[in-house]
Structure formats: C-alpha cells, structure tokens
Design a protein around this motif. Structure first.
Motif, PDB file in Angstrom:
ATOM      1  N   ARG A 173       0.817  -1.211   0.000  1.00 36.82           N
ATOM      2  CA  ARG A 173       0.000   0.000   0.000  1.00 36.82           C
ATOM      3  C   ARG A 173       0.856   1.268   0.000  1.00 36.82           C
ATOM      4  O   ARG A 173       2.008   1.258   0.399  1.00 36.82           O
ATOM      5  N   ILE A 174       0.218   2.356  -0.429  1.00 40.40           N
ATOM      6  CA  ILE A 174       0.805   3.680  -0.270  1.00 40.40           C
ATOM      7  C   ILE A 174       0.714   4.028   1.204  1.00 40.40           C
ATOM      8  O   ILE A 174      -0.365   4.032   1.792  1.00 40.40           O
ATOM      9  N   GLY A 175       1.831   4.301   1.828  1.00 36.62           N
ATOM     10  CA  GLY A 175       1.859   4.393   3.284  1.00 36.62           C
ATOM     11  C   GLY A 175       1.668   5.789   3.845  1.00 36.62           C
ATOM     12  O   GLY A 175       1.822   6.802   3.162  1.00 36.62           O
ATOM     13  N   LEU A 176       1.320   5.815   5.131  1.00 35.10           N
ATOM     14  CA  LEU A 176       1.228   7.048   5.904  1.00 35.10           C
ATOM     15  C   LEU A 176       2.447   7.175   6.812  1.00 35.10           C
ATOM     16  O   LEU A 176       3.012   6.176   7.254  1.00 35.10           O
ATOM     17  N   ASP A 353       1.335   1.969   7.516  1.00 35.98           N
ATOM     18  CA  ASP A 353       2.574   2.664   7.892  1.00 35.98           C
ATOM     19  C   ASP A 353       3.582   2.618   6.748  1.00 35.98           C
ATOM     20  O   ASP A 353       3.881   1.552   6.196  1.00 35.98           O
ATOM     21  N   VAL A 354       4.125   3.786   6.384  1.00 31.59           N
ATOM     22  CA  VAL A 354       4.996   3.871   5.214  1.00 31.59           C
ATOM     23  C   VAL A 354       6.269   3.051   5.390  1.00 31.59           C
ATOM     24  O   VAL A 354       6.767   2.434   4.428  1.00 31.59           O
ATOM     25  N   GLU A 355       6.810   3.001   6.604  1.00 34.04           N
ATOM     26  CA  GLU A 355       8.019   2.217   6.835  1.00 34.04           C
ATOM     27  C   GLU A 355       7.739   0.725   6.641  1.00 34.04           C
ATOM     28  O   GLU A 355       8.537   0.006   6.021  1.00 34.04           O
ATOM     29  N   LEU A 356       6.606   0.260   7.154  1.00 32.17           N
ATOM     30  CA  LEU A 356       6.254  -1.153   7.001  1.00 32.17           C
ATOM     31  C   LEU A 356       5.988  -1.496   5.537  1.00 32.17           C
ATOM     32  O   LEU A 356       6.385  -2.570   5.058  1.00 32.17           O
ATOM     33  N   GLN A 357       5.320  -0.596   4.819  1.00 34.04           N
ATOM     34  CA  GLN A 357       5.014  -0.855   3.412  1.00 34.04           C
ATOM     35  C   GLN A 357       6.281  -0.832   2.557  1.00 34.04           C
ATOM     36  O   GLN A 357       6.448  -1.657   1.652  1.00 34.04           O
ATOM     37  N   CYS A 358       7.191   0.108   2.839  1.00 38.35           N
ATOM     38  CA  CYS A 358       8.453   0.146   2.094  1.00 38.35           C
ATOM     39  C   CYS A 358       9.302  -1.090   2.402  1.00 38.35           C
ATOM     40  O   CYS A 358       9.983  -1.622   1.521  1.00 38.35           O
TER      41      CYS A 358
END
Length: 377
Positions: A173-176, A353-358
């Motif tokens: 996903r696109i993260g926050l 979460d953007v870190e988890l998605q990346c």
C-alpha cells in the motif's frame, strides 16, 4: 546490497519515499525520468545525484524510433550500473518498457499507485476501436513483468485482462507517516476555528468535484448552514479558471461562512482535519487516498465519493454519488449522527505505515533478485 534501475518521477512524493527508503538501507539505484519530470526537478531542487541526467523518452507504441531510443538508453544504464532489477514506479505508460525485458535479461518489478491501474490502463485497453490492439501490446509488455506490486487488491482485478497468470502479485500500500501523525495527535493542537466546520480538503481540480459540494451546501438545512463554516483549501491553485468558477458559486451563497485556505503543509492540514465535524472527499478517482487515510487515522468522520477504494480500509465509511442532493443528505445525516471510527488505529497503522510498506516492497524486490540469481547459477 542490491543495485536497482528505476523508472519514475523524482518529483512524486510516494516515489521519493520509496527511493529514499532503499537508499537509506544502503542499496544503490539510478532513476530514469522523462523530460518534463526532469525539468520540474531541476527547477525545484537542481540535479539529484541519483537521477541520470539524460531524460528517458516518453513511452509510445506509435513512435517506434522514440521507443527504441528509450529501450537503448535503459539497456545502456543496465550495463553501466550493473542493475540487478528494473523497478517501474507507476504503470501507465511506463509498463510498456517491459516489452523489452528479454533484450535486457534482468527481472522487472512494476508498482502501480492507483489511477494508472484503476482508470488509465483499463480505459485505453478496453475502450475505443484501438483497444484490441492496445490490449494485445500491453499483454506482451506484461509478459516481461515478474513482480506486480499494487496498493489495493482492486488494481490486480482491473488489470487481470492484461496480466499473465505467471506474474507474482503482492499488495504494497501507499503508506502514511504514522509516527509523525502520532506525534501530532499527542501535541493536542487547538482548533483553527472557534466554531464547528466541515472541511473539503482536496486541491482545486475538477476531479475532486468541488462544484457539486458547493451545490450541496446550498441544499443543506438552514440550521447546519448557520452553525457551521465550510472549509476549502488551495485558493491559490494554478487551475485559475476552475478556481474562479468555484469562487463565483461561493459568492452566490452570501449567507454561508466560507473559509478558503491556501495550500497547507502536512501539519496544518492535519489540524484542520482533526478538528472538523466532518471531512468530505468525493473525487471521481482516487489514486492514493492518503488524505482519506489521514482522516481515518485522526478519528474524523469521513464521507467518500464513488472512487474505487480498498475495502480492507474503507468498508465502513459512508459513500455518496456525485449528486448535490445526495451529498447534502449524507452530510445532514452525518452531522446529526457522526459514525464512530470503524478501523482500529493499530490495525490501520499495521496496514498503512509507510516504513512497514516500504519494508515489504524491499523484501519482495530482494526475493525476486535472489530467485533470478538461482535461476542462472
């Protein structure tokens, strides 16, 4: 550490987040971008050291010479950098470059963001008299894709007609920036207005249907119109013709308290959303839906439009068609009886979460490189 060759827009926030993540972990990468993207980057920040200074031609099935020039540039950069994987960020038209995968003989990963997979590629491969030809060409291009990353399951469904069965599909996903959102919530900022308000937080562009929202405000019950302010952003938009049309519509409703703000930074926007009685977002299409995710994370009641959204995240969120009467009816109901948040914050953080998605993206990319290495050992 791995060596990546990337095709994408260095000005795009979500592309930058992914590139920055890979570089911070010690991976090497070079990015190829098109001429207009190169010019925007140079005007904004100058030459980035990880962007190749020669622009990549726009991919076109029609312009054979242009396409071959681009394929040769990609081949040259693969050889010069020793790239182990080609990562294509945004599908249309970039996925067309995968047509040349056998010529380059490295694995290709495609990451779609939203509108490319949900709107553009389905439209050009399913509508019009050239659709059968385009469908055949993009199917051939997808034959060169080994890994298909998408930020919603719906994207896999809408591209199933051109995606071969052998392509590995993974949801990323696109993260926050949830850590920053948590810090914001803990600081307990004061409301930017003394009274209640309803916010329409998307930028000034026709895709976001602000004119229908203004027409809906005119149909609201008098008590809601008298007691609430109505907040829009991006008053200094570069879409001046559209903005002027909206301004004239607002001026006709002289009894409404309008707050039309300039474009806001993240903290300012979060504060306006956090204290709103309701957040209304009804675009025709929604590539990232980051503002909607931020609204959920900030526990603000949300009304969405007809765009395709991820049911894992938005299943319980009220929806409306882009019809002024229906928008007004939904706003009236939600002001009278706000719906509580439907997604647990910890679940939302885990999914967005953007870190988890990346990190998930990196894991899939490295696994693809490892599989390729085993194949040729």
């Amino acid at each position: 550490m791995a060596q990546f060759l990337v095709i994408g827009d260095p000005n795009d926030l979500h592309t930058r987040l992914r590139i920055d993540y890979l570089r911070q972990l010690g991976h090497s990468l070079e990015l190829l971008c098109e001429k207009t993207e190169m010019q925007r980057m140079l005007q904004r920040e100058g030459q980035c050291p990880w962007v190749h200074p020669v622009d990549l031609p726009y991919f076109s099935w029609k312009k054979t010479k242009q396409r071959r020039t681009g394929a040769s540039l990609i081949e040259e950069r693969i050889g010069q950098t020793g790239a182990q994987l080609l990562l294509i960020l945004y599908g249309e038209p970039h996925v067309g470059w995968a047509f040349y995968q056998r010529r380059w003989n490295i694995p290709i990963a495609l990451h779609t963001y939203g509108t490319d997979a949900l709107v553009t590629l389905p439209r050009i491969t399913q509508m019009g008299w050239l659709a059968p030809l385009r469908r055949m060409l993009f199917r051939r291009a997808f034959q060169g894709v080994h890994l298909f990353l998408a930020c919603s399951r719906k994207q896999f469904e809408t591209l199933a007609h051109i995606t071969p069965p052998h392509v590995q599909k993974e949801l990323v996903r696109i993260g926050l920036k949830t850590a920053e959102l948590e810090r914001f919530k803990q600081q307990q900022w004061a409301s930017p207005l003394p009274g209640p308000y309803i916010i329409f937080p998307r930028i000034m562009h026709p895709i976001y249907n602000h004119e229908a929202c203004i027409e809906a405000i005119a149909l609201l019950p008098d008590d809601i119109r008298r007691s609430h302010a109505f907040v829009f952003v991006d008053a200094n938009s570069r879409y001046t013709t559209y903005t002027e049309q909206l301004r004239r519509k607002m001026e006709k409703l002289s009894d409404v308290q309008w707050e039309w703000l300039p474009r806001l930074d993240a903290i300012q926007l979060w504060n306006w959303i956090h204290h709103a009685a309701l957040c209304v977002q009804i675009p025709n299409t929604d590539a990232m839906a980051v503002t909607a995710l931020e609204t959920l994370y900030l526990d603000t009641p949300l009304l969405l439009g007809p765009a395709t959204y991820d049911d894992d995240l938005y299943a319980g969120v009220p929806r409306t068609r882009v019809v002024a009467k229906e928008i007004a009816e939904c706003i009236t109901r939600l002001i009278a009886s706000p719906l509580p948040p439907r997604t647990d914050p910890s679940t939302l953080r885990q999914l967005t979460d953007v870190e988890l998605q990346c990190a998930a993206m990196e894991k899939h990319l490295l696994a693809l490189i490892e599989r390729q290495d085993r194949t040729y050992k």
